[in-house]
Design a protein around this motif. Sequence first.
Motif, PDB file in Angstrom:
ATOM      1  N   HIS A 133      25.818  17.321   5.272  1.00  0.00           N
ATOM      2  CA  HIS A 133      27.170  17.710   4.868  1.00  0.00           C
ATOM      3  C   HIS A 133      28.105  17.831   6.063  1.00  0.00           C
ATOM      4  O   HIS A 133      29.035  18.645   6.063  1.00  0.00           O
ATOM      5  CB  HIS A 133      27.111  18.968   3.992  1.00  0.00           C
ATOM      6  CG  HIS A 133      26.408  18.660   2.704  1.00  0.00           C
ATOM      7  ND1 HIS A 133      27.008  17.951   1.679  1.00  0.00           N
ATOM      8  CD2 HIS A 133      25.119  18.855   2.338  1.00  0.00           C
ATOM      9  CE1 HIS A 133      26.127  17.757   0.715  1.00  0.00           C
ATOM     10  NE2 HIS A 133      24.972  18.282   1.081  1.00  0.00           N
ATOM     11  N   PRO A 135      30.932  15.581   7.832  1.00  0.00           N
ATOM     12  CA  PRO A 135      31.725  14.414   7.432  1.00  0.00           C
ATOM     13  C   PRO A 135      31.529  13.235   8.379  1.00  0.00           C
ATOM     14  O   PRO A 135      31.553  13.400   9.594  1.00  0.00           O
ATOM     15  CB  PRO A 135      33.173  14.921   7.459  1.00  0.00           C
ATOM     16  CG  PRO A 135      33.146  16.145   8.303  1.00  0.00           C
ATOM     17  CD  PRO A 135      31.768  16.719   8.218  1.00  0.00           C
ATOM     18  N   LYS A 137      33.338  10.473   7.368  1.00  0.00           N
ATOM     19  CA  LYS A 137      34.616   9.830   7.075  1.00  0.00           C
ATOM     20  C   LYS A 137      35.594  10.948   6.740  1.00  0.00           C
ATOM     21  O   LYS A 137      35.476  11.573   5.689  1.00  0.00           O
ATOM     22  CB  LYS A 137      34.448   8.865   5.898  1.00  0.00           C
ATOM     23  CG  LYS A 137      35.630   7.962   5.724  1.00  0.00           C
ATOM     24  CD  LYS A 137      35.365   6.852   4.737  1.00  0.00           C
ATOM     25  CE  LYS A 137      36.591   5.967   4.663  1.00  0.00           C
ATOM     26  NZ  LYS A 137      36.541   4.977   3.615  1.00  0.00           N
ATOM     27  N   PHE A 138      36.538  11.206   7.649  1.00  0.00           N
ATOM     28  CA  PHE A 138      37.315  12.443   7.497  1.00  0.00           C
ATOM     29  C   PHE A 138      38.241  12.425   6.291  1.00  0.00           C
ATOM     30  O   PHE A 138      38.578  13.462   5.757  1.00  0.00           O
ATOM     31  CB  PHE A 138      38.069  12.786   8.790  1.00  0.00           C
ATOM     32  CG  PHE A 138      39.259  11.919   9.082  1.00  0.00           C
ATOM     33  CD1 PHE A 138      40.487  12.222   8.517  1.00  0.00           C
ATOM     34  CD2 PHE A 138      39.149  10.811   9.915  1.00  0.00           C
ATOM     35  CE1 PHE A 138      41.592  11.431   8.780  1.00  0.00           C
ATOM     36  CE2 PHE A 138      40.245  10.023  10.176  1.00  0.00           C
ATOM     37  CZ  PHE A 138      41.468  10.327   9.606  1.00  0.00           C
ATOM     38  N   ASP A 139      38.634  11.241   5.811  1.00  0.00           N
ATOM     39  CA  ASP A 139      39.463  11.195   4.610  1.00  0.00           C
ATOM     40  C   ASP A 139      38.670  10.655   3.413  1.00  0.00           C
ATOM     41  O   ASP A 139      39.215  10.097   2.473  1.00  0.00           O
ATOM     42  CB  ASP A 139      40.717  10.345   4.853  1.00  0.00           C
ATOM     43  CG  ASP A 139      40.364   8.942   5.333  1.00  0.00           C
ATOM     44  OD1 ASP A 139      39.169   8.693   5.599  1.00  0.00           O
ATOM     45  OD2 ASP A 139      41.268   8.093   5.440  1.00  0.00           O
ATOM     46  N   GLY A 140      37.357  10.840   3.467  1.00  0.00           N
ATOM     47  CA  GLY A 140      36.487  10.351   2.400  1.00  0.00           C
ATOM     48  C   GLY A 140      36.624  11.162   1.114  1.00  0.00           C
ATOM     49  O   GLY A 140      37.363  12.144   1.064  1.00  0.00           O
ATOM     50  N   CYS A 143      33.012  15.923  -1.851  1.00  0.00           N
ATOM     51  CA  CYS A 143      31.548  16.003  -1.945  1.00  0.00           C
ATOM     52  C   CYS A 143      31.177  17.171  -2.863  1.00  0.00           C
ATOM     53  O   CYS A 143      31.948  18.121  -3.000  1.00  0.00           O
ATOM     54  CB  CYS A 143      30.949  16.209  -0.566  1.00  0.00           C
ATOM     55  SG  CYS A 143      29.148  16.381  -0.539  1.00  0.00           S
ATOM     56  N   GLY A 147      33.057  19.995   0.489  1.00  0.00           N
ATOM     57  CA  GLY A 147      33.735  19.305   1.583  1.00  0.00           C
ATOM     58  C   GLY A 147      34.163  17.911   1.162  1.00  0.00           C
ATOM     59  O   GLY A 147      34.275  17.613  -0.039  1.00  0.00           O
ATOM     60  N   ARG A 148      34.396  17.028   2.133  1.00  0.00           N
ATOM     61  CA  ARG A 148      34.715  15.640   1.791  1.00  0.00           C
ATOM     62  C   ARG A 148      34.203  14.689   2.863  1.00  0.00           C
ATOM     63  O   ARG A 148      34.095  15.048   4.034  1.00  0.00           O
ATOM     64  CB  ARG A 148      36.205  15.453   1.542  1.00  0.00           C
ATOM     65  CG  ARG A 148      37.100  15.733   2.737  1.00  0.00           C
ATOM     66  CD  ARG A 148      38.561  15.709   2.313  1.00  0.00           C
ATOM     67  NE  ARG A 148      38.860  14.525   1.528  1.00  0.00           N
ATOM     68  CZ  ARG A 148      39.748  14.478   0.524  1.00  0.00           C
ATOM     69  NH1 ARG A 148      40.417  15.561   0.213  1.00  0.00           N
ATOM     70  NH2 ARG A 148      39.968  13.367  -0.130  1.00  0.00           N
ATOM     71  N   GLY A 149      33.898  13.468   2.415  1.00  0.00           N
ATOM     72  CA  GLY A 149      33.450  12.438   3.353  1.00  0.00           C
ATOM     73  C   GLY A 149      32.104  12.710   3.993  1.00  0.00           C
ATOM     74  O   GLY A 149      31.783  12.152   5.045  1.00  0.00           O
ATOM     75  N   CYS A 150      31.289  13.570   3.356  1.00  0.00           N
ATOM     76  CA  CYS A 150      29.988  13.945   3.948  1.00  0.00           C
ATOM     77  C   CYS A 150      29.022  12.754   3.998  1.00  0.00           C
ATOM     78  O   CYS A 150      29.065  11.862   3.143  1.00  0.00           O
ATOM     79  CB  CYS A 150      29.312  15.034   3.119  1.00  0.00           C
ATOM     80  SG  CYS A 150      30.203  16.575   3.042  1.00  0.00           S
ATOM     81  N   TYR A 154      27.232   9.034   1.179  1.00  0.00           N
ATOM     82  CA  TYR A 154      27.001   7.627   1.471  1.00  0.00           C
ATOM     83  C   TYR A 154      25.520   7.272   1.574  1.00  0.00           C
ATOM     84  O   TYR A 154      25.134   6.147   1.263  1.00  0.00           O
ATOM     85  CB  TYR A 154      27.707   7.241   2.780  1.00  0.00           C
ATOM     86  CG  TYR A 154      29.183   7.494   2.724  1.00  0.00           C
ATOM     87  CD1 TYR A 154      30.032   6.578   2.102  1.00  0.00           C
ATOM     88  CD2 TYR A 154      29.731   8.658   3.244  1.00  0.00           C
ATOM     89  CE1 TYR A 154      31.390   6.819   2.015  1.00  0.00           C
ATOM     90  CE2 TYR A 154      31.089   8.911   3.166  1.00  0.00           C
ATOM     91  CZ  TYR A 154      31.914   7.990   2.546  1.00  0.00           C
ATOM     92  OH  TYR A 154      33.261   8.243   2.444  1.00  0.00           O
TER      93      TYR A 154
END
Length: 290
Positions: A133, A135, A137-140, A143, A147-150, A154
Amino acid sequence: MPTHGGGPGTTLATIERLIETLRAEAGDVPLAAIGVGVPAIVHATAGVVGEEAHNVPELAGFPLARSLSERFGLPAFVDNDVNALALAEWRFDAGRGARSLVVLAPGTGFGSGIIVDGHLLRGAHGFGAELGHVPVKFDGPPCWCGGRGCLALYASGRGIADAARAHATGASGRALREAAGGDPARIDAPLVFRLAAEGEPVAAAVVEDACRALGAMLGIVINGLNPEVVVLTGGVAGAFGTLEKRVLGAAAEYAFKRALPDTKIIFAPGDKRSSMRGAAALALYELEQR
Ligand SMILES: [Zn+2]
């Protein structure tokens, strides 16, 4: 023993039954301690399972170490299951003799464990070493952890299946849909890896993202911690093993040029027995810390 073999909510009973069975089988061999790896955030110092215990909700907030210690009259230690796995790789397996070791374990989710300078890294409140967890991809996309872009989005089994499902709706996703018997809900990571190997373009793109995300994580690990050994294991690791060149090729885009070749990176297919040895490794590690 299957954790929920006795039905939902029976984890503690299963653990106790398992310990009783092992104690009986050990016969006259004296037992030194009990170790338990739990797929959850664990407050290891207190021996308490955290509230984030989605696979074993009945243990959330439970003082498992104290409970087992009182029941069996032995020291008992509890930690996150992949922290325990990292201790097993370090003590018994691929990381023997290393001073620093990182385990990356893509399975359904994405677990990890970090040993730095001979110490298991747990963080101040049990949240440390959760590289799945972090990131990549910081603008992904968002999750499931909040969070996001973890990395887990992917490169975990769940993330790979979800990414493929998201593509399975349009015209380009026809092959994926058909391979899943027309039901996108039946798309799983093994199917995506198989179709990618056969050259199906949507699955191939999802697998390419997975390799690049893992490569980026190797960059984070190598540039951030510079460990001697990185072990890639877990349920999905076997599939990544056949893609080793691509993962390492991606890592070369991110990791320091001189640091990458000096890092021993081992692709080891997941083996439940390694996780179980982790319980023993945890107990031995904790006894030695005293
Ligand atoms: Zn996440």
